[in-house]
Design an enzyme around this catalytic site. Structure first.
Site, PDB file in Angstrom:
ATOM      1  N   TYR A 198       0.724  -1.168  -0.127  1.00  0.00           N
ATOM      2  CA  TYR A 198      -0.118   0.047   0.046  1.00  0.00           C
ATOM      3  C   TYR A 198       0.873   1.179   0.086  1.00  0.00           C
ATOM      4  CZ  TYR A 198       0.775   0.958   4.775  1.00  0.00           C
ATOM      5  OH  TYR A 198       1.281   1.170   6.167  1.00  0.00           O
ATOM      6  N   CYS A 199       0.230   2.249  -0.266  1.00  0.00           N
ATOM      7  CA  CYS A 199       0.979   3.771  -0.419  1.00  0.00           C
ATOM      8  C   CYS A 199      -0.176   4.946  -0.133  1.00  0.00           C
ATOM      9  CB  CYS A 199       1.745   3.952  -1.647  1.00  0.00           C
ATOM     10  SG  CYS A 199       0.765   3.603  -3.232  1.00  0.00           S
ATOM     11  N   THR A 200       0.068   5.978  -0.635  1.00  0.00           N
ATOM     12  CA  THR A 200      -0.699   7.145  -0.122  1.00  0.00           C
ATOM     13  C   THR A 200      -2.030   7.055  -1.117  1.00  0.00           C
ATOM     14  OG1 THR A 200       1.232   8.443   0.174  1.00  0.00           O
ATOM     15  CG2 THR A 200      -1.022   9.677  -0.195  1.00  0.00           C
TER      16      THR A 200
END
Length: 347
Positions: A198-200
């Protein structure tokens, strides 16, 4: 000929932004697709978005588009119609900011780059066509219950520090290009497990999932729309948030609150705090976490030295800054030192 870039000073643009009375909405989006002529695509998009009073930062490359923008709320439907008129962007997910004051950007900048995410990948056989499976908020929460699930945070240290998912593993680097091979190396004994990245906003973890599959991993997932979309879905569907704390964002807000938990500490006094700021000394501009008490004590500066400089006459400060490269510094507590912030401002 139409002007395809801004010609007004930054100070004047900020002043104009704060004089606006029309509410603005902050949005991010990205899409991996082939762009034959990035410069032409960029110029056409600049004219269309400038007419809609869009501010923000957009990167265009042969591999696609990456954007973080704001625009008058009344122009949202027009923006959506324009983007959807482009075949490759039809149906594009638009991530609307969670905690938004509408003052995130004050100028429109669209730049052509080699990559929309600087990844350091040189293998010509790598392809974004084979990428991990999307998971939504509900699926993410279910997978997190499984002991066989590994959750990998593909953001920088200073992002992870103020907020992350429960059980998330930090890849200890401040650049995405370094994190990709590190993630492969760190997960070598977990190739048969469920791996969620996951990331922003989704752009980094989508590429990371493709890179993991390229390196022999089997069960790779990535969070659709990243933390921004996850927060929106948990709120809309009344789901518990497994992301704890604040989501760091690369605009003037420097963060949007997801849960009330404060998991970081002030870099000066050690009290609970998760407010990022840039040192007010124009010869420093260090990105660090500062509590309200220390902000008052140090005049928003990172040290007594910078505070002394900040309170000198402007002309004296200007002389002191001559020939000094402040190098976009960021406080990296995990390495007990300061280091240049080399990572891209990607979602």
């Amino acid at each position: 000929m139409a002007v395809l870039h801004n010609r007004v000073s930054q100070a004047e643009l900020k002043k104009l932004l704060h004089q606006e009375t029309t509410p603005r909405t902050t949005i991010s989006f990205y899409q991996y697709f082939t762009i034959g002529d990035p410069q032409q695509f960029r110029d056409e998009m600049y004219k269309a978005l400038n007419a809609l009073k869009v501010f923000g930062r957009i990167y265009i490359a042969q591999e696609g588009i990456n954007a973080q923008i704001s625009l008058p709320a009344d122009n949202f439907d027009a923006l959506k119609a324009y983007l959807y008129s482009i075949d490759a962007l039809n149906g594009l997910r638009l991530n609307i900011a969670v905690d938004d004051d509408g003052k995130s950007f004050w100028v429109l900048k669209i730049k052509v780059r080699d990559k929309i995410v600087a990844d350091g990948i040189t293998d010509p056989s790598f392809s974004m066509e084979n990428k991990g499976r999307y998971v939504n908020a509900e699926q993410m929460n279910e997978l997190l219950k499984d002991d066989n699930t590994v959750v990998i945070d593909m953001r920088n240290h200073y992002e992870y520090e103020v907020g992350h998912f429960e059980k998330a593993i930090e890849i200890p680097s401040d650049t995405f290009r370094e994190q990709l091979p590190m993630a492969v190396e760190m997960m070598q004994d977990k190739k048969e497990q469920n791996i969620i990245m996951y990331c922003t906003g989704g752009i980094r973890c989508e590429k990371a999932s493709a890179y993991m599959l390229h390196n022999g991993f089997k069960n790779v997932f990535h969070l659709e729309g990243g933390i921004i979309n996850y927060a929106k879905q948990t709120k809309a569907n009344e789901l518990p948030s497994k992301f704890i704390g604040k989501n760091f964002v690369f605009d003037d807000r420097l963060g949007e609150r997801i849960t009330e938990d404060i998991i970081a500490k002030c870099h000066q006094c050690g009290k609970p705090a998760d407010t990022h700021t840039n040192c007010k000394n124009d010869g420093c501009h260090l990105l660090f976490i500062q509590c309200e008490d220390c902000a008052a004590q140090y005049d928003g500066c990172c040290s007594e030295t910078c505070q002394t400089t900040y309170n000198l006459p402007a002309e004296v400060q200007k002389e002191l800054r001559k020939g000094v490269d402040k190098g976009m510094m960021v406080f990296n507590k995990s390495k007990k030192r300061l280091r240049p912030r080399l990572g891209d401002k990607d979602q």
